[in-house]
Write a protein that holds these residues in place. Sequence first.
Motif, PDB file in Angstrom:
ATOM      1  N   VAL A  23       0.847  -1.189   0.000  1.00 52.49           N
ATOM      2  CA  VAL A  23       0.000   0.000   0.000  1.00 52.49           C
ATOM      3  C   VAL A  23       0.881   1.238   0.000  1.00 52.49           C
ATOM      4  O   VAL A  23       2.001   1.224   0.531  1.00 52.49           O
ATOM      5  CB  VAL A  23      -0.961   0.049   1.215  1.00 52.49           C
ATOM      6  CG1 VAL A  23      -1.944  -1.089   1.167  1.00 52.49           C
ATOM      7  CG2 VAL A  23      -0.201   0.045   2.535  1.00 52.49           C
ATOM      8  N   GLU A  24       0.387   2.282  -0.627  1.00 52.90           N
ATOM      9  CA  GLU A  24       1.012   3.593  -0.546  1.00 52.90           C
ATOM     10  C   GLU A  24       0.173   4.385   0.443  1.00 52.90           C
ATOM     11  O   GLU A  24      -1.059   4.315   0.399  1.00 52.90           O
ATOM     12  CB  GLU A  24       1.007   4.283  -1.905  1.00 52.90           C
ATOM     13  CG  GLU A  24       1.845   3.569  -2.936  1.00 52.90           C
ATOM     14  CD  GLU A  24       1.792   4.233  -4.299  1.00 52.90           C
ATOM     15  OE1 GLU A  24       2.845   4.304  -4.948  1.00 52.90           O
ATOM     16  OE2 GLU A  24       0.701   4.706  -4.706  1.00 52.90           O
ATOM     17  N   LYS A  50      -9.368  -0.004   1.255  1.00 56.06           N
ATOM     18  CA  LYS A  50      -8.522   0.994   1.925  1.00 56.06           C
ATOM     19  C   LYS A  50      -8.788   0.996   3.428  1.00 56.06           C
ATOM     20  O   LYS A  50      -7.872   1.206   4.221  1.00 56.06           O
ATOM     21  CB  LYS A  50      -8.755   2.381   1.334  1.00 56.06           C
ATOM     22  CG  LYS A  50      -8.177   2.538  -0.061  1.00 56.06           C
ATOM     23  CD  LYS A  50      -8.362   3.944  -0.585  1.00 56.06           C
ATOM     24  CE  LYS A  50      -7.738   4.120  -1.962  1.00 56.06           C
ATOM     25  NZ  LYS A  50      -7.864   5.484  -2.460  1.00 56.06           N
ATOM     26  N   VAL A  72      -3.364   5.753   0.109  1.00 53.39           N
ATOM     27  CA  VAL A  72      -3.454   6.358  -1.222  1.00 53.39           C
ATOM     28  C   VAL A  72      -3.859   5.300  -2.251  1.00 53.39           C
ATOM     29  O   VAL A  72      -4.741   5.538  -3.071  1.00 53.39           O
ATOM     30  CB  VAL A  72      -2.127   7.032  -1.610  1.00 53.39           C
ATOM     31  CG1 VAL A  72      -2.179   7.564  -3.027  1.00 53.39           C
ATOM     32  CG2 VAL A  72      -1.790   8.117  -0.612  1.00 53.39           C
ATOM     33  N   SER A  73      -3.204   4.149  -2.220  1.00 52.08           N
ATOM     34  CA  SER A  73      -3.536   3.095  -3.177  1.00 52.08           C
ATOM     35  C   SER A  73      -3.103   1.742  -2.641  1.00 52.08           C
ATOM     36  O   SER A  73      -2.230   1.633  -1.777  1.00 52.08           O
ATOM     37  CB  SER A  73      -2.883   3.348  -4.522  1.00 52.08           C
ATOM     38  OG  SER A  73      -1.479   3.295  -4.393  1.00 52.08           O
ATOM     39  N   LEU A  75      -1.600  -1.747  -4.023  1.00 55.09           N
ATOM     40  CA  LEU A  75      -0.895  -2.301  -5.169  1.00 55.09           C
ATOM     41  C   LEU A  75      -0.923  -3.821  -5.097  1.00 55.09           C
ATOM     42  O   LEU A  75      -1.139  -4.390  -4.030  1.00 55.09           O
ATOM     43  CB  LEU A  75       0.548  -1.799  -5.186  1.00 55.09           C
ATOM     44  CG  LEU A  75       0.715  -0.280  -5.067  1.00 55.09           C
ATOM     45  CD1 LEU A  75       2.167   0.073  -4.866  1.00 55.09           C
ATOM     46  CD2 LEU A  75       0.136   0.412  -6.279  1.00 55.09           C
TER      47      LEU A  75
END
Length: 78
Positions: A23-24, A50, A72-73, A75
């Motif tokens: 994850v970001e 999230k 943020v995202s 992955l």
Amino acid sequence: MAPILLALAALTQADPASAACRVEYKAKQDNPLRLDFGTAQLPDSACASKEAAAKALAPRLKKEGWTLLAIVSILGGG
């Protein structure tokens, strides 16, 4: 040659116990204010949303003195 290929094949097979995502995230520290944009690897069970990622990551960051601001995202595998 065959034993080497067998060993490589065994290493590349996915192990469900080690399935994970990256994850970001954005995080902060206070006094003085510091902002961070980073990445972290989480277990597969935390990769569905999230919210799930935040629930898994926030305690880890808190132990290091950071407050999670946002995921943020999410992955794919790590």
